[in-house]
Design a protein around this motif. Structure first.
Motif, PDB file in Angstrom:
ATOM      1  N   THR A 204      29.899  32.432  36.102  1.00  0.00           N
ATOM      2  CA  THR A 204      30.128  33.552  37.325  1.00  0.00           C
ATOM      3  C   THR A 204      31.401  33.353  37.903  1.00  0.00           C
ATOM      4  O   THR A 204      32.060  34.096  38.197  1.00  0.00           O
ATOM      5  N   ALA A 205      31.207  32.149  38.473  1.00  0.00           N
ATOM      6  CA  ALA A 205      32.664  31.704  39.185  1.00  0.00           C
ATOM      7  C   ALA A 205      33.862  31.654  38.447  1.00  0.00           C
ATOM      8  O   ALA A 205      34.835  32.183  38.947  1.00  0.00           O
ATOM      9  N   LEU A 206      33.796  31.258  37.126  1.00  0.00           N
ATOM     10  CA  LEU A 206      35.224  31.107  36.501  1.00  0.00           C
ATOM     11  C   LEU A 206      35.710  32.784  36.158  1.00  0.00           C
ATOM     12  O   LEU A 206      36.691  33.179  36.188  1.00  0.00           O
ATOM     13  N   GLY A 212      40.427  37.036  40.329  1.00  0.00           N
ATOM     14  CA  GLY A 212      40.887  36.765  41.962  1.00  0.00           C
ATOM     15  C   GLY A 212      39.931  37.434  42.886  1.00  0.00           C
ATOM     16  O   GLY A 212      40.356  37.574  43.972  1.00  0.00           O
ATOM     17  N   LEU A 213      38.738  37.137  42.177  1.00  0.00           N
ATOM     18  CA  LEU A 213      37.445  37.499  43.314  1.00  0.00           C
ATOM     19  C   LEU A 213      37.030  36.273  43.984  1.00  0.00           C
ATOM     20  O   LEU A 213      36.009  36.354  44.931  1.00  0.00           O
ATOM     21  N   GLN A 214      37.503  35.079  43.472  1.00  0.00           N
ATOM     22  CA  GLN A 214      36.927  33.853  44.270  1.00  0.00           C
ATOM     23  C   GLN A 214      37.876  32.638  44.131  1.00  0.00           C
ATOM     24  O   GLN A 214      38.798  32.807  43.132  1.00  0.00           O
ATOM     25  N   TYR A 288      43.995  25.356  37.506  1.00  0.00           N
ATOM     26  CA  TYR A 288      44.255  26.646  36.829  1.00  0.00           C
ATOM     27  C   TYR A 288      45.501  27.179  37.429  1.00  0.00           C
ATOM     28  O   TYR A 288      45.544  27.433  38.638  1.00  0.00           O
ATOM     29  N   LYS A 289      46.582  27.331  36.534  1.00  0.00           N
ATOM     30  CA  LYS A 289      47.915  27.869  37.065  1.00  0.00           C
ATOM     31  C   LYS A 289      48.350  27.041  38.623  1.00  0.00           C
ATOM     32  O   LYS A 289      48.698  27.543  39.474  1.00  0.00           O
ATOM     33  N   ASN A 290      48.138  25.531  38.238  1.00  0.00           N
ATOM     34  CA  ASN A 290      48.651  24.828  39.119  1.00  0.00           C
ATOM     35  C   ASN A 290      47.659  24.694  40.623  1.00  0.00           C
ATOM     36  O   ASN A 290      48.172  24.172  41.762  1.00  0.00           O
ATOM     37  N   ARG A 291      46.558  25.340  40.513  1.00  0.00           N
ATOM     38  CA  ARG A 291      45.901  25.353  41.644  1.00  0.00           C
ATOM     39  C   ARG A 291      44.538  24.846  41.475  1.00  0.00           C
ATOM     40  O   ARG A 291      43.974  25.037  40.348  1.00  0.00           O
ATOM     41  N   LEU A 343      31.278  42.776  36.660  1.00  0.00           N
ATOM     42  CA  LEU A 343      32.226  42.699  37.634  1.00  0.00           C
ATOM     43  C   LEU A 343      33.142  43.884  37.668  1.00  0.00           C
ATOM     44  O   LEU A 343      33.354  44.619  38.450  1.00  0.00           O
ATOM     45  N   SER A 344      33.052  44.519  36.248  1.00  0.00           N
ATOM     46  CA  SER A 344      34.079  45.551  36.344  1.00  0.00           C
ATOM     47  C   SER A 344      33.086  46.902  36.870  1.00  0.00           C
ATOM     48  O   SER A 344      33.861  47.972  37.231  1.00  0.00           O
TER      49      SER A 344
END
Ligand code: NAP
Ligand code: GDD
Length: 346
Positions: A204-206, A212-214, A288-291, A343-344
């Motif tokens: 769910t989290a990934l 961009g929802l979490q 992920y993407k440096n974050r 989610l969609s």
């Protein structure tokens, strides 16, 4: 031919929902016990609902609770089922440290109440009983891989309660000739898995992070290893256990084990996300993407944890002719696709 009748305690849970689907396809009349709740708890089985005014229903719900002997006894007397599946439990290991007494009441004494009701109503020659046992009973494992013969060494109030359930099931089998069986099931997951179990929490989290929802996901022990299968395969094993000539106990597992960190890797691959790990112990983080998107939180570390589980289901393969259809990649693929679809729609 007269239809068989099954009664499922815990029908509103992950396994209960898959088992109800499975048995209805096998032409059973399925009765289930649901608990009174102030919010809806039937989301997983709503598609099976039939209006009580309908004649010849094949899906019937009753209110009840395994901590309430009278409700257990009444429903068993009313339904007189051919098969009872006891899946009802406070099933969260971490929560069992917070509510150990309730966990013992539901998970240990619950099955005792069911067995006593079968005995009291003299149904033991008619009603077969399945108890939802668990690999958590192996706990601090005494042997790898674990089989039906591996000694138990539980590491949580949940594991301890389930061992009582295991032995009382065996005891009624030996003392009163019950057709009573234990499935010793290793972890099994699915899109219907409860939100706070680690696989569902990660998926769910990934998915949300990717869209961009979490922002972040907090976890505990990343190095515990589990033998993860799919609930759909495992409910079929439950049914097969009750179709044997003689009652017996079976380990149900895939025979593959992965760490939580490896599971994160499978989900990230499915989502085409590249995760880099830095730091150690409680300071370990996934980028992920440096974050930093995955962090460890000591609140999710248990007072004791089961470190490694790996099952050997050779007996089930041989006697039940059971084998899992899902491997870890297929399981992750199904869980991720389900989440993205959800989610969609939002
Ligand atoms: P789950 O999703 O947590 O479902 C548990 C079910 O038990 C729910 O229907 C719940 O009702 C019900 N329940 C809880 N307390 C109850 C009570 N006092 N009286 C009546 N019903 C009660 O668990 P699951 O993953 O489907 O697992 C099914 C069973 O297999 C459990 O006994 C679990 O301990 C065992 N098990 C699970 C796994 C696994 O990996 N999934 C592995 C080995 C063994 P609500 O919906 O109202 O909460
Ligand atoms: N839930 C959870 N949440 N677990 C985490 C987390 C987190 O944030 N971070 C790490 N973990 C680790 C736990 O410490 C444990 O070692 C592992 O992930 C799996 O945890 P769960 O998914 O909660 O499952 P479980 O193995 O404790 O219990 C499940 O499987 C048992 C069978 O072995 C449950 O379904 C039990 O009911 C079942 O009997």
């Amino acid at each position: 031919m007269k239809k068989k009748t099954a009664l499922i305690f815990g029908i509103t849970g992950q396994d209960g929902a898959y088992l109800a689907d499975f048995l209805i396809k096998k032409n059973y009349i399925v009765h289930g016990i649901k608990r009174r709740s102030s919010s809806f708890n039937t989301g997983r089985i709503d598609h099976l609902y039939q209006d009580p005014h309908e004649k010849k229903r094949s899906f019937i719900l009753h209110y009840g609770d395994v901590t309430d002997s009278i409700s257990v006894s009444q429903v068993i007397e009313k339904v007189k089922p051919d098969e009872i599946y006891n899946l009802a439990a406070q099933s969260h290991v971490a929560v069992s440290f917070e509510v150990p007494e309730y966990t013992a009441n539901a998970d240990a004494l619950g099955p005792l109440r069911i067995l006593e009701a079968i005995k009291f109503h003299k149904l033991q020659d008619k009603t077969k009983f399945y108890q939802a046992g668990t690999s958590e009973m192996f706990g601090k494992v005494q042997q790898t891989p674990q089989t039906e013969k591996t000694p138990f060494y539980p590491q949580s109030p949940y594991g301890v309660a389930k061992i009582y359930a295991h032995w009382i099931t065996k005891n009624y089998r030996e003392a009163y000739n019950f057709f009573a069986c234990n499935g010793i099931l290793f972890n099994h997951e699915s899109p219907l898995r409860g939100e706070t179990f680690v696989t569902k929490k990660i998926v769910t989290a990934l998915c949300k992070i990717k869209f961009g929802l979490q922002k972040e996901l907090y976890l505990g022990n990343l190095y515990a290893k589990r033998d993860w299968g799919h609930a759909k395969d495992y409910v079929e094993a439950m049914w097969k256990i009750l179709q044997q000539k003689y009652p017996d106990d079976f380990v149900i597992a895939t025979g593959q084990t992965y760490s939580i960190k490896q599971f994160i890797g499978f989900v990230a691959d499915e989502l085409k996300m590249k995760i880099k790990w830095k730091g150690k112990n409680i300071n370990e983080r996934g980028f992920y993407k440096n974050r930093p998107i995955i962090k460890c939180d000591k609140n999710y570390i248990r007072p004791l944890d089961v470190q490694n589980l790996l099952g050997n289901a050779a007996k089930a393969r041989r006697q039940l002719k059971w084998k899992p259809r899902y491997n870890i990649k297929k399981l992750v693929n199904e869980m991720v696709n389900f989440e993205i679809k959800k989610l969609s729609y939002k």
